[in-house]
Design an enzyme around this catalytic site. Structure first.
Site, short mmCIF file in Angstrom:
data_model
loop_
_atom_site.label_atom_id
_atom_site.label_comp_id
_atom_site.label_asym_id
_atom_site.label_seq_id
_atom_site.Cartn_x
_atom_site.Cartn_y
_atom_site.Cartn_z
N GLY A 14 23.37 -27.44 -8.20
CA GLY A 14 23.72 -27.04 -9.56
C GLY A 14 24.44 -28.13 -10.33
O GLY A 14 24.26 -29.33 -10.07
N GLY A 17 26.73 -29.89 -7.51
CA GLY A 17 26.01 -30.49 -6.39
C GLY A 17 25.13 -31.66 -6.83
O GLY A 17 25.18 -32.74 -6.22
N CYS A 276 34.08 -21.90 -15.57
CA CYS A 276 35.18 -21.93 -14.59
C CYS A 276 36.57 -21.50 -15.06
O CYS A 276 37.27 -20.87 -14.29
CB CYS A 276 35.25 -23.32 -13.98
SG CYS A 276 33.79 -23.65 -12.98
N GLN A 278 37.91 -19.24 -17.08
CA GLN A 278 38.23 -17.81 -17.00
C GLN A 278 38.08 -17.31 -15.55
O GLN A 278 38.94 -16.62 -15.02
CB GLN A 278 37.32 -17.03 -17.94
CG GLN A 278 37.48 -15.55 -17.74
CD GLN A 278 37.10 -14.74 -18.97
OE1 GLN A 278 37.41 -15.13 -20.09
NE2 GLN A 278 36.46 -13.62 -18.76
N PHE A 338 29.12 -24.43 -24.64
CA PHE A 338 30.57 -24.17 -24.56
C PHE A 338 31.42 -25.38 -24.92
O PHE A 338 32.61 -25.26 -25.19
CB PHE A 338 30.96 -23.58 -23.20
CG PHE A 338 31.18 -24.59 -22.10
CD1 PHE A 338 30.11 -25.08 -21.35
CD2 PHE A 338 32.46 -25.02 -21.78
CE1 PHE A 338 30.32 -25.99 -20.33
CE2 PHE A 338 32.69 -25.93 -20.76
CZ PHE A 338 31.61 -26.44 -20.03
P1 NAD Z 1 25.56 -23.63 -10.32
O1 NAD Z 1 25.33 -22.19 -10.54
O2 NAD Z 1 25.15 -24.61 -11.36
O3 NAD Z 1 24.85 -24.09 -8.95
C1 NAD Z 1 24.97 -23.41 -7.74
C2 NAD Z 1 23.67 -23.55 -6.96
O4 NAD Z 1 23.86 -23.02 -5.65
C3 NAD Z 1 22.49 -22.79 -7.58
O5 NAD Z 1 21.42 -23.68 -7.84
C4 NAD Z 1 22.13 -21.76 -6.50
O6 NAD Z 1 20.74 -21.49 -6.41
C5 NAD Z 1 22.64 -22.44 -5.25
N1 NAD Z 1 22.86 -21.54 -4.12
C6 NAD Z 1 23.44 -20.30 -4.13
N2 NAD Z 1 23.49 -19.80 -2.88
C7 NAD Z 1 22.94 -20.73 -2.07
C8 NAD Z 1 22.72 -20.79 -0.66
N3 NAD Z 1 23.07 -19.78 0.13
N4 NAD Z 1 22.13 -21.91 -0.15
C9 NAD Z 1 21.76 -22.92 -0.95
N5 NAD Z 1 21.95 -22.92 -2.29
C10 NAD Z 1 22.54 -21.83 -2.83
O7 NAD Z 1 27.12 -23.76 -10.01
P2 NAD Z 1 28.05 -25.03 -10.31
O8 NAD Z 1 28.43 -25.02 -11.76
O9 NAD Z 1 27.45 -26.25 -9.71
O10 NAD Z 1 29.37 -24.62 -9.52
C11 NAD Z 1 29.41 -24.67 -8.10
C12 NAD Z 1 30.85 -24.50 -7.66
O11 NAD Z 1 31.62 -25.61 -8.13
C13 NAD Z 1 31.54 -23.25 -8.20
O12 NAD Z 1 32.41 -22.76 -7.22
C14 NAD Z 1 32.33 -23.76 -9.37
O13 NAD Z 1 33.48 -23.00 -9.62
C15 NAD Z 1 32.72 -25.15 -8.92
N6 NAD Z 1 32.95 -26.14 -10.01
C16 NAD Z 1 32.10 -26.18 -11.07
C17 NAD Z 1 32.29 -27.16 -12.05
C18 NAD Z 1 31.39 -27.25 -13.25
O14 NAD Z 1 31.68 -28.05 -14.13
N7 NAD Z 1 30.31 -26.50 -13.35
C19 NAD Z 1 33.32 -28.10 -11.91
C20 NAD Z 1 34.13 -28.03 -10.79
C21 NAD Z 1 33.94 -27.05 -9.83
C1 UGA Z 2 36.99 -27.90 -16.66
C2 UGA Z 2 38.03 -28.91 -16.17
O1 UGA Z 2 38.35 -29.80 -17.23
C3 UGA Z 2 37.50 -29.68 -14.97
O2 UGA Z 2 38.52 -30.54 -14.46
C4 UGA Z 2 37.06 -28.70 -13.88
O3 UGA Z 2 36.51 -29.40 -12.79
C5 UGA Z 2 36.03 -27.75 -14.45
O4 UGA Z 2 36.60 -27.06 -15.59
C6 UGA Z 2 35.61 -26.70 -13.49
O5 UGA Z 2 36.30 -26.40 -12.54
O6 UGA Z 2 34.53 -26.16 -13.78
P1 UGA Z 2 34.81 -28.02 -18.18
O7 UGA Z 2 34.97 -26.55 -18.22
O8 UGA Z 2 33.50 -28.58 -17.81
O9 UGA Z 2 35.87 -28.64 -17.15
O10 UGA Z 2 35.19 -28.65 -19.60
P2 UGA Z 2 36.58 -28.89 -20.35
O11 UGA Z 2 36.51 -30.20 -21.02
O12 UGA Z 2 37.75 -28.64 -19.49
O13 UGA Z 2 36.54 -27.78 -21.49
C7 UGA Z 2 36.66 -26.41 -21.18
C8 UGA Z 2 36.72 -25.61 -22.48
O14 UGA Z 2 37.97 -25.80 -23.15
C9 UGA Z 2 35.63 -25.99 -23.48
O15 UGA Z 2 35.15 -24.83 -24.12
C10 UGA Z 2 36.37 -26.87 -24.47
O16 UGA Z 2 35.78 -26.88 -25.73
C11 UGA Z 2 37.74 -26.20 -24.49
N1 UGA Z 2 38.83 -27.10 -24.90
C12 UGA Z 2 39.16 -28.17 -24.13
C13 UGA Z 2 39.53 -26.83 -26.07
O17 UGA Z 2 39.24 -25.86 -26.78
N2 UGA Z 2 40.55 -27.67 -26.43
C14 UGA Z 2 40.91 -28.75 -25.68
O18 UGA Z 2 41.86 -29.47 -26.06
C15 UGA Z 2 40.19 -29.00 -24.49
#
Ligand code: NAD
Ligand code: UGA
Length: 467
Positions: A14, A17, A276, A278, A338
């Site tokens: 995702g 990954g 993430c 919320q 977002f």
């Molecule tokens: P995502 O939904 O984009 O990707 C997750 C992937 O995992 C999907 O493609 C899904 O099909 C796959 N999957 C689910 N179950 C599986 C299994 N059993 N085996 C193999 N694949 C499987 O999610 P994401 O945004 O990459 O987030 C992943 C994790 O990282 C979450 O816990 C999230 O909180 C955390 N995280 C996300 C971000 C971000 O910016 N999106 C940043 C930091 C941390």
């Molecule tokens: C956030 C964190 O910044 C990452 O460090 C973390 O890894 C990630 O969540 C996660 O765990 O998923 P992300 O959600 O991708 O990253 O983006 P941000 O830049 O943090 O923005 C989050 C939200 O807050 C957006 O809607 C952005 O527009 C808003 N935001 C951010 C504001 O309204 N004001 C600001 O000053 C900063």
């Protein structure tokens, strides 16, 4: 194939990954990196020229490494069995039903991965939690792995990801810190060292922090909670600024100049979104409640309440400024993602504002440079439960526009809901000329020059600005 320095596999292709493994592959040419997923379409997209996610710089990194030391595959069993180090980077969404519904994180996918690893492994593995998880999830993962009956040794590490979408590649190439938690035993410390070595290919050692498992798991939730808290704090002040004719940007500049406070993450907005913030705060709140820490839970819950307030405050303001009715009025929505530089719409503030306007029977013409109509309609249903049933005529009330000028033509108002850079450079005189009068513009991101909009003739509003 036997001369790789290390074989790494990531379960979950995702937003985290895919980019994370692509950067590891780029920075460590001697490491074989495989990314596996249960979704065939996701893997097919990673193997095509249309990657499943948009991130500046991602395409180049993938094209440079794919087929050399980076591989995307659905052959989960074979890749896991052959790996030395396994990242688990699957989605951990908020539970929708059952115990802790609406707050607790669902770690089902993590457990399924642990079960799969236990089932197919015939050699020792280091299992790395990359997903964001509740504290002590590593304990559950460890116990599931122990069901393997081939006498194999597993070590579980926590290595949360801090990348932000839209800047993922830069964040991964030059991370502020990398955090690795593990068991404080000789085997645990050796596993930590193995993962440190991977990152040390490009990250200075002093930026690689190591700690115990629980501190690492908790730090991820706390980092997101603190970041979101700053946004809610400045947004709360934006409402006060509007009541007092203070300017929230000036307040942010003044307080941000104090290095103890710092200037980042003080941009007032229509509200934070993303998959993430919320979810992770709710996860933290649920954890606190489970340990009987009601006051602590309520403290963090307030960050979400303030965010909900900001989103509904913005849509209410649109209605009240437009003579208390938007029924039948055409409103151009600039931005559905977002944040800028991503096509991700998960929990976007835009969908909540749009839902509120739709309930008032406004007609929305939405333009976003990276979001497809299909994605938009899915988000309406997923985030807000909005369907043809709840809002009859939904498909006609929401029109997706090919360009901003088309969206604004004949509109009574424009609402800016994502801070895309290109929104700043449009020809607002041309846009104004094509709109119904009086022409309103509501800047939910404070990116436009309000004085200029006033000169053109717009009735303008921006978050936390004097009238
Ligand atoms: P995502 O939904 O984009 O990707 C997750 C992937 O995992 C999907 O493609 C899904 O099909 C796959 N999957 C689910 N179950 C599986 C299994 N059993 N085996 C193999 N694949 C499987 O999610 P994401 O945004 O990459 O987030 C992943 C994790 O990282 C979450 O816990 C999230 O909180 C955390 N995280 C996300 C971000 C971000 O910016 N999106 C940043 C930091 C941390
Ligand atoms: C956030 C964190 O910044 C990452 O460090 C973390 O890894 C990630 O969540 C996660 O765990 O998923 P992300 O959600 O991708 O990253 O983006 P941000 O830049 O943090 O923005 C989050 C939200 O807050 C957006 O809607 C952005 O527009 C808003 N935001 C951010 C504001 O309204 N004001 C600001 O000053 C900063």
């Amino acid at each position: 194939m036997g001369d790789w320095e290390l074989r790494v596999v990531c379960m979950g292709a995702g937003y985290v990954g895919g980019p994370t493994m692509a950067v590891i592959a780029k920075k460590c040419p001697r490491i074989r990196v495989a990314v596996v997923d249960i979704s065939t379409s996701q893997i097919d997209a990673w193997n095509s020229k249309d990657l499943p996610i948009y991130e500046p710089g991602l395409q180049e990194v993938v094209e440079e490494t794919r087929g050399k030391n980076l591989f995307f595959s659905v052959d989960i069993d074979a890749e896991v069995a052959a790996a030395d180090l396994i990242f688990v980077s699957v989605n951990t969404p908020t539970k929708l039903t059952g115990i802790g519904a609406g707050r607790a994180a669902n770690v089902k996918n993590c457990e399924l991965c642990a079960r799969k690893i236990a089932e197919v492994s015939t050699s020792s593995k280091i299992v790395v939690e990359k997903s964001t998880v509740p504290v002590r999830t590593a304990d559950a993962v460890r116990r599931v792995l122990a069901t393997n009956d081939k006498g194999i040794k597993f070590q579980v590490l926590s290595n949360p990801e801090f990348l932000a979408e839209g800047t993922a590649i830069d964040d991964l190439m030059d991370p502020g810190r990398v955090l690795i938690g593990g068991e404080q035993t000789p085997d645990g410390l050796a596993a930590i060292e193995k993962l440190v070595k991977v990152y040390a290919h490009w990250v200075p050692r002093e930026r690689i922090l190591t700690t115990n498992l629980w501190s690492s798991e908790l730090s991820k939730l706390v980092a997101n909670a603190f970041l979101a808290q700053r946004v809610s704090s400045i947004n709360s002040i934006s409402a006060l600024c509007e009541a007092t004719d203070a300017d929230v940007s000036e307040v942010a500049r003044a307080i941000g100049s104090d290095h103890r406070i710092g200037s980042k993450f003080l941009q007032a907005s229509v509200g934070f979104g993303g998959s993430c913030f919320q979810k992770d705060i709710l996860n933290l709140v649920y954890l606190c409640e489970s340990f009987g820490l009601e006051e602590v839970a309520e403290y963090w819950n307030q960050v979400i309440k303030m965010n909900d307030y900001q989103k509904s405050r913005f849509s209410s303001l649109i209605v009240s400024r437009m003579f208390n009715t938007v029924t039948g009025k055409r409103i151009a929505i600039f931005g559905f993602a977002f944040k800028k530089d991503t096509g991700d719409t998960r929990e976007t503030a835009s969908v909540f504002v749009c839902r509120n306007l739709l309930e008032e029977r406004a007609r929305l013409h939405v333009f976003d440079p990276k979001v497809t109509r299909e994605q938009m309609m899915l988000e309406f249903e997923y985030s807000t439960g909005t369907t043809e049933k709840t809002v009859p005529g939904l498909n006609e009330l929401v029109i997706t526009a090919e360009c901003p000028y088309e969206a604004a033509k004949g509109a009574h108002a424009i609402a800016i809901l994502t801070e895309w850079d290109e929104f700043k450079n449009y020809d607002y005189q041309r846009i104004y000329d094509s709109m119904a009068k009086p022409a309103f513009i509501f800047d939910g991101r404070n990116i436009l020059d309000q004085a200029k909009l006033g000169q053109i003739g717009f009735e303008h509003y921006a978050i936390g600005k004097p009238r």
